[in-house]
Design an enzyme around this catalytic site. Structure first.
Site, PDB file in Angstrom:
ATOM      1  N   HIS A   1      11.289   1.622  14.445  1.00  0.00           N
ATOM      2  CA  HIS A   1       9.923   1.167  14.189  1.00  0.00           C
ATOM      3  C   HIS A   1       9.460   0.333  15.365  1.00  0.00           C
ATOM      4  O   HIS A   1      10.258  -0.394  15.955  1.00  0.00           O
ATOM      5  CB  HIS A   1       9.888   0.317  12.902  1.00  0.00           C
ATOM      6  CG  HIS A   1       8.527   0.174  12.329  1.00  0.00           C
ATOM      7  ND1 HIS A   1       7.650  -0.798  12.742  1.00  0.00           N
ATOM      8  CD2 HIS A   1       7.882   0.906  11.387  1.00  0.00           C
ATOM      9  CE1 HIS A   1       6.524  -0.677  12.057  1.00  0.00           C
ATOM     10  NE2 HIS A   1       6.629   0.351  11.227  1.00  0.00           N
TER      11      HIS A   1
ATOM     12  N   ASP B   1       9.887   5.657   5.683  1.00  0.00           N
ATOM     13  CA  ASP B   1       9.949   7.103   5.434  1.00  0.00           C
ATOM     14  C   ASP B   1      11.352   7.602   5.093  1.00  0.00           C
ATOM     15  O   ASP B   1      11.518   8.763   4.736  1.00  0.00           O
ATOM     16  CB  ASP B   1       9.434   7.869   6.666  1.00  0.00           C
ATOM     17  CG  ASP B   1       7.927   7.742   6.802  1.00  0.00           C
ATOM     18  OD1 ASP B   1       7.262   7.651   5.768  1.00  0.00           O
ATOM     19  OD2 ASP B   1       7.433   7.724   7.938  1.00  0.00           O
TER      20      ASP B   1
END
Ligand code: ACO
Length: 374
Positions: A254, A307
């Site tokens: 991320h 996710d």
């Protein structure tokens, strides 16, 4: 402007001042309007958190009635859009369908429409678009929205014709996905909004951006990967092979979180709790993937993102993997519209620069190579 001035991927660049959400990437914290995400998923529900994000504070009883009634009364789609959806190719990806139908809805609205009312209207319609496409694609009769059901229950009802026991968990998963600062799709849609374009163009931009596998599209790719691995014993070899070939491992990493993504932690806990009672497909493989990836990348601070475990949950609920990213969009529209409207209050068109490194001073030649003005 020099090459050294470039911020590749706009890393570390602030493009707006916002009071909508706060992400602490070092501590792994996500806060909506001052409330920690853990607190909201524990105590709240979709409509209430949507109100919080749009209006800045939790609703009182009247405000709660208002938001619930706005979101439940605006769910229907124009019948001719539904008729057009029946003509779409049956293999059309649900995100392509969602992007296209949102764009089509823009033809039914007045141009000057970037209002909160229209944001709520579109938020109400997105679950209908997704569920209708699921039913049309599978040759099932359409189930029309039920006004007395809440936002997430109504979606599951339109999809499956019944209210599954997991609807509360689904609602909480939507809260987790609602907002996340200036992420790629929010930025893209804020750029569109900054040109004073209409809300349908703003959300079409956002959906197109979310679709990419480096962003929201990763949830579908995670399940594809877990299916491909198929056996817990094969995990280390599979991951090492990806690393050797310099491939990204979907559902990991991320830009902001350099520790465990709090949303992934919550999703993993839910899946863990469910798996204590019943078998959850791919969970054991996923846990092993996490273990191997975190070990291999311990120097780069790469952990599961939102996710990684969401798809396992949705798969357990019977939602096909190609629909996963539409569920993300169904929640994130709240953040997209909140940012677009917040930015409008002090609007300035986004217009960054690129650093030119191509040739200069070329002279035009005709196709035979003869200089025309030489
Ligand atoms: N698998 C393998 N290596 C990774 C991964 C990953 N998932 N994520 C980051 N890295 C490595 C990169 O190869 C890079 O290594 P290097 O410095 O040796 O070149 C380093 O970590 C930094 O990675 P970047 O790609 O530069 O990080 P960036 O901030 O640009 O990208 C992103 C973030 C897109 C999320 C990235 O981590 C990625 O591609 N992840 C996989 C796709 C994914 O899960 N996307 C969903 C993100 S969450 C969301 O958008 C909802």
């Amino acid at each position: 402007m020099k090459k050294e001035d470039l911020k590749h991927g706009l890393e570390g660049v602030a493009v707006a001042i916002s009071s909508i959400s706060y992400v602490d990437g070092e501590k792994g914290k996500l806060v909506y309007r001052g409330f920690e995400i853990e607190d909201l998923v524990e105590n709240s529900y979709f409509e209430e958190v949507a109100y919080l994000i749009w209006f800045g504070s939790l609703p009182n009883e009247n405000e709660e009635d208002f938001i619930k009634s706005m979101l439940s009364k605006k769910r229907n789609l124009p019948e001719n859009i539904v008729e057009m959806m029946r003509l779409f190719p049956e293999n059309a990806h649900p995100m392509a369908v969602l992007r296209s139908v949102v764009s089509m809805l823009g033809m039914y609205s007045k141009e000057d429409n970037s209002t909160l009312e229209n944001a709520i209207n579109l938020t109400a319609k997105i679950p209908t678009i997704i569920a209708y496409w699921y039913r049309i694609k599978n040759n099932l009769p359409i189930i029309y929205p039920e006004e007395h059901l809440n936002h997430s229950e109504n979606f599951l009802y339109m999809m499956f014709g019944e209210l599954p026991e997991y609807s509360k968990c689904f609602d909480k998963a939507l809260i987790l996905h609602m907002e996340q600062g200036m992420n790629a799709s929010t930025f893209a849609s804020t750029v569109t909004s900054s040109t004073l374009s209409d809300i349908y163009s703003v959300i079409t931009t956002a959906i197109g951006t979310l679709k990419g596998p480096l962003h929201g599209g990763a949830n579908e790719k995670v399940l594809e990967m877990l299916e491909e691995i198929g056996d817990i014993e094969k995990v280390p070899e599979y991951i090492d092979n990806l690393i050797r070939n310099k491939k990204k491992i979907m559902g990991f990493g991320h830009r902001i979180y350099k520790t465990y993504d709090p949303r992934a932690r919550i999703l993993k806990k839910w899946v863990q709790e469910i798996s204590a009672h019943e078998k959850v497909d791919f969970f054991d493989i996923a846990v092993k993937v996490e273990d191997v990836v975190v070990k291999r990348f311990k120097d780069k601070n790469i952990y599961p993102n939102v996710d990684f475990y969401s798809g396992i949950l949705y798969n357990h609920f019977g939602i096909p993997k190609e629909f996963f990213t539409t569920i993300f969009a169904m929640a994130r529209i709240v953040g997209w519209t909140a940012h677009a409207m917040e930015y409008r209050k002090n609007n300035r068109i986004f217009r960054p620069r690129s650093i030119y490194n191509g040739p200069k001073d070329l002279k035009y030649k005709d196709m035979k190579g003869v200089e025309i003005n030489g």
